[in-house]
Design a protein around this motif. Structure first.
Motif, PDB file in Angstrom:
ATOM      1  N   MET A 169       3.547  -5.257  13.582  1.00 19.18           N
ATOM      2  CA  MET A 169       3.135  -3.869  13.789  1.00 19.18           C
ATOM      3  C   MET A 169       1.619  -3.855  14.015  1.00 19.18           C
ATOM      4  O   MET A 169       0.866  -4.468  13.270  1.00 19.18           O
ATOM      5  N   ASN A 170       1.192  -3.119  15.030  1.00 18.54           N
ATOM      6  CA  ASN A 170      -0.229  -3.109  15.368  1.00 18.54           C
ATOM      7  C   ASN A 170      -1.006  -2.100  14.505  1.00 18.54           C
ATOM      8  O   ASN A 170      -0.424  -1.278  13.780  1.00 18.54           O
ATOM      9  N   LEU A 171      -2.340  -2.170  14.589  1.00 24.78           N
ATOM     10  CA  LEU A 171      -3.210  -1.331  13.764  1.00 24.78           C
ATOM     11  C   LEU A 171      -3.004   0.170  13.997  1.00 24.78           C
ATOM     12  O   LEU A 171      -2.908   0.928  13.022  1.00 24.78           O
ATOM     13  N   PRO A 172      -2.919   0.648  15.236  1.00 27.35           N
ATOM     14  CA  PRO A 172      -2.689   2.087  15.419  1.00 27.35           C
ATOM     15  C   PRO A 172      -1.408   2.572  14.728  1.00 27.35           C
ATOM     16  O   PRO A 172      -1.402   3.646  14.114  1.00 27.35           O
ATOM     17  N   ASN A 173      -0.345   1.785  14.805  1.00 22.59           N
ATOM     18  CA  ASN A 173       0.898   2.187  14.146  1.00 22.59           C
ATOM     19  C   ASN A 173       0.759   2.153  12.626  1.00 22.59           C
ATOM     20  O   ASN A 173       1.336   2.992  11.929  1.00 22.59           O
ATOM     21  N   LYS A 174      -0.001   1.213  12.108  1.00 25.11           N
ATOM     22  CA  LYS A 174      -0.265   1.168  10.659  1.00 25.11           C
ATOM     23  C   LYS A 174      -1.048   2.405  10.220  1.00 25.11           C
ATOM     24  O   LYS A 174      -0.790   2.968   9.153  1.00 25.11           O
ATOM     25  N   LEU A 175      -1.999   2.837  11.041  1.00 28.07           N
ATOM     26  CA  LEU A 175      -2.765   4.052  10.724  1.00 28.07           C
ATOM     27  C   LEU A 175      -1.865   5.282  10.743  1.00 28.07           C
ATOM     28  O   LEU A 175      -2.006   6.187   9.912  1.00 28.07           O
ATOM     29  N   THR A 176      -0.930   5.319  11.673  1.00 28.15           N
ATOM     30  CA  THR A 176       0.030   6.428  11.729  1.00 28.15           C
ATOM     31  C   THR A 176       0.864   6.460  10.455  1.00 28.15           C
ATOM     32  O   THR A 176       1.054   7.519   9.850  1.00 28.15           O
ATOM     33  N   ILE A 177       1.351   5.305  10.037  1.00 22.98           N
ATOM     34  CA  ILE A 177       2.147   5.233   8.802  1.00 22.98           C
ATOM     35  C   ILE A 177       1.288   5.610   7.591  1.00 22.98           C
ATOM     36  O   ILE A 177       1.759   6.304   6.679  1.00 22.98           O
ATOM     37  N   ALA A 178       0.033   5.191   7.586  1.00 22.30           N
ATOM     38  CA  ALA A 178      -0.878   5.551   6.477  1.00 22.30           C
ATOM     39  C   ALA A 178      -1.034   7.069   6.380  1.00 22.30           C
ATOM     40  O   ALA A 178      -1.138   7.624   5.282  1.00 22.30           O
ATOM     41  N   ARG A 179      -1.032   7.737   7.520  1.00 23.34           N
ATOM     42  CA  ARG A 179      -1.151   9.200   7.530  1.00 23.34           C
ATOM     43  C   ARG A 179       0.050   9.835   6.831  1.00 23.34           C
ATOM     44  O   ARG A 179      -0.094  10.767   6.042  1.00 23.34           O
ATOM     45  N   VAL A 180       1.227   9.311   7.072  1.00 27.62           N
ATOM     46  CA  VAL A 180       2.428   9.824   6.410  1.00 27.62           C
ATOM     47  C   VAL A 180       2.384   9.519   4.911  1.00 27.62           C
ATOM     48  O   VAL A 180       2.722  10.369   4.082  1.00 27.62           O
ATOM     49  N   ILE A 181       1.944   8.327   4.558  1.00 29.61           N
ATOM     50  CA  ILE A 181       1.863   7.934   3.144  1.00 29.61           C
ATOM     51  C   ILE A 181       0.854   8.797   2.393  1.00 29.61           C
ATOM     52  O   ILE A 181       1.019   9.063   1.198  1.00 29.61           O
ATOM     53  N   ALA A 182      -0.179   9.274   3.078  1.00 26.27           N
ATOM     54  CA  ALA A 182      -1.207  10.110   2.437  1.00 26.27           C
ATOM     55  C   ALA A 182      -0.672  11.478   2.025  1.00 26.27           C
ATOM     56  O   ALA A 182      -1.221  12.114   1.115  1.00 26.27           O
ATOM     57  N   VAL A 183       0.397  11.936   2.669  1.00 23.09           N
ATOM     58  CA  VAL A 183       0.905  13.296   2.443  1.00 23.09           C
ATOM     59  C   VAL A 183       1.262  13.564   0.976  1.00 23.09           C
ATOM     60  O   VAL A 183       0.834  14.578   0.425  1.00 23.09           O
ATOM     61  N   PRO A 184       2.013  12.712   0.291  1.00 25.76           N
ATOM     62  CA  PRO A 184       2.325  13.016  -1.118  1.00 25.76           C
ATOM     63  C   PRO A 184       1.077  13.081  -2.007  1.00 25.76           C
ATOM     64  O   PRO A 184       1.018  13.887  -2.942  1.00 25.76           O
ATOM     65  N   PHE A 185       0.088  12.270  -1.693  1.00 27.91           N
ATOM     66  CA  PHE A 185      -1.160  12.304  -2.463  1.00 27.91           C
ATOM     67  C   PHE A 185      -1.894  13.619  -2.211  1.00 27.91           C
ATOM     68  O   PHE A 185      -2.452  14.217  -3.132  1.00 27.91           O
ATOM     69  N   PHE A 186      -1.887  14.040  -0.967  1.00 31.51           N
ATOM     70  CA  PHE A 186      -2.485  15.324  -0.616  1.00 31.51           C
ATOM     71  C   PHE A 186      -1.782  16.461  -1.348  1.00 31.51           C
ATOM     72  O   PHE A 186      -2.424  17.314  -1.961  1.00 31.51           O
ATOM     73  N   ILE A 187      -0.449  16.470  -1.297  1.00 28.04           N
ATOM     74  CA  ILE A 187       0.330  17.526  -1.945  1.00 28.04           C
ATOM     75  C   ILE A 187       0.063  17.525  -3.454  1.00 28.04           C
ATOM     76  O   ILE A 187      -0.129  18.580  -4.054  1.00 28.04           O
ATOM     77  N   GLY A 188       0.043  16.343  -4.048  1.00 28.18           N
ATOM     78  CA  GLY A 188      -0.229  16.241  -5.484  1.00 28.18           C
ATOM     79  C   GLY A 188      -1.588  16.805  -5.857  1.00 28.18           C
ATOM     80  O   GLY A 188      -1.712  17.571  -6.820  1.00 28.18           O
ATOM     81  N   ALA A 189      -2.602  16.448  -5.078  1.00 30.75           N
ATOM     82  CA  ALA A 189      -3.951  16.958  -5.351  1.00 30.75           C
ATOM     83  C   ALA A 189      -3.986  18.474  -5.206  1.00 30.75           C
ATOM     84  O   ALA A 189      -4.587  19.174  -6.037  1.00 30.75           O
ATOM     85  N   TYR A 190      -3.325  18.999  -4.200  1.00 35.00           N
ATOM     86  CA  TYR A 190      -3.313  20.449  -3.995  1.00 35.00           C
ATOM     87  C   TYR A 190      -2.612  21.155  -5.150  1.00 35.00           C
ATOM     88  O   TYR A 190      -3.105  22.150  -5.670  1.00 35.00           O
ATOM     89  N   TYR A 191      -1.446  20.633  -5.551  1.00 34.94           N
ATOM     90  CA  TYR A 191      -0.706  21.257  -6.653  1.00 34.94           C
ATOM     91  C   TYR A 191      -1.474  21.210  -7.969  1.00 34.94           C
ATOM     92  O   TYR A 191      -1.346  22.105  -8.799  1.00 34.94           O
TER      93      TYR A 191
END
Length: 176
Positions: A1-23
């Protein structure tokens, strides 16, 4: 898997952390997580184009990752910062585009995001960034108005880009 695709996946992985911080009402932390995740959107595209690393996975997952990030944020902000009717219009456009992409993919065609869709995403990300700061700085009225201005601009661009997408890809409706 190339770097751009890893960054895309990292963006999805960040979502639960974002939601947790907001809550947890850690609005500044949520803001920084959202900004960092949004930055990966710009970065993955630049890297993919510069180094010819554009993949069908990236064409499909990059806009999907953007939607997961942005729309999770907008859902969290209903009804206090974002009217539900706005989110319904935004989601209607997204479901329409996703449906059309699915039909096209079933026929072996991948439709990448257009420029108006990219502008829509940037406006939405700016709106969300500003909206995230509103509860952290409730007495800063200019922030509220700026956030609402970008929210409206993103709504207008959402409708425009949706119409443009349907028009440019209307041949999908005739696929047998």
């Amino acid at each position: 898997m190339n770097l751009p695709n890893k960054l895309t996946i990292a963006r999805v992985i960040a979502v639960p952390f974002f939601i947790g911080a907001y809550y947890l009402e850690w609005y500044i932390a949520a803001f920084f997580i959202f900004v960092a995740a949004s930055f990966t959107d710009m970065l993955d595209g630049k890297i993919a184009r510069k180094y010819n690393l554009v993949t069908n996975f990236g064409k499909i997952m990059d806009p999907l990752a953007d939607k997961v990030l942005v729309y999770s944020a907008l859902c969290l902000m209903i009804p206090f910062l974002v009217p539900a009717w706005m989110l319904i219009i935004i989601l209607a456009r997204e479901f329409t585009v996703a449906g059309m992409r699915t039909v096209a993919a079933s026929e072996g065609t991948v439709i990448a995001a257009g420029m108006s869709g990219k502008i829509k995403t940037v406006l939405q990300m700016i709106a969300v960034c500003l909206l995230l700061l509103v509860p952290a700085f409730p007495d800063f009225e200019l922030l509220w108005y700026g956030a609402q201005g970008f929210l409206w601009a993103s709504l207008i661009m959402t409708v425009y880009s949706g119409i443009e997408y349907v028009w440019k890809n209307r041949q999908i409706f005739s696929i047998k």
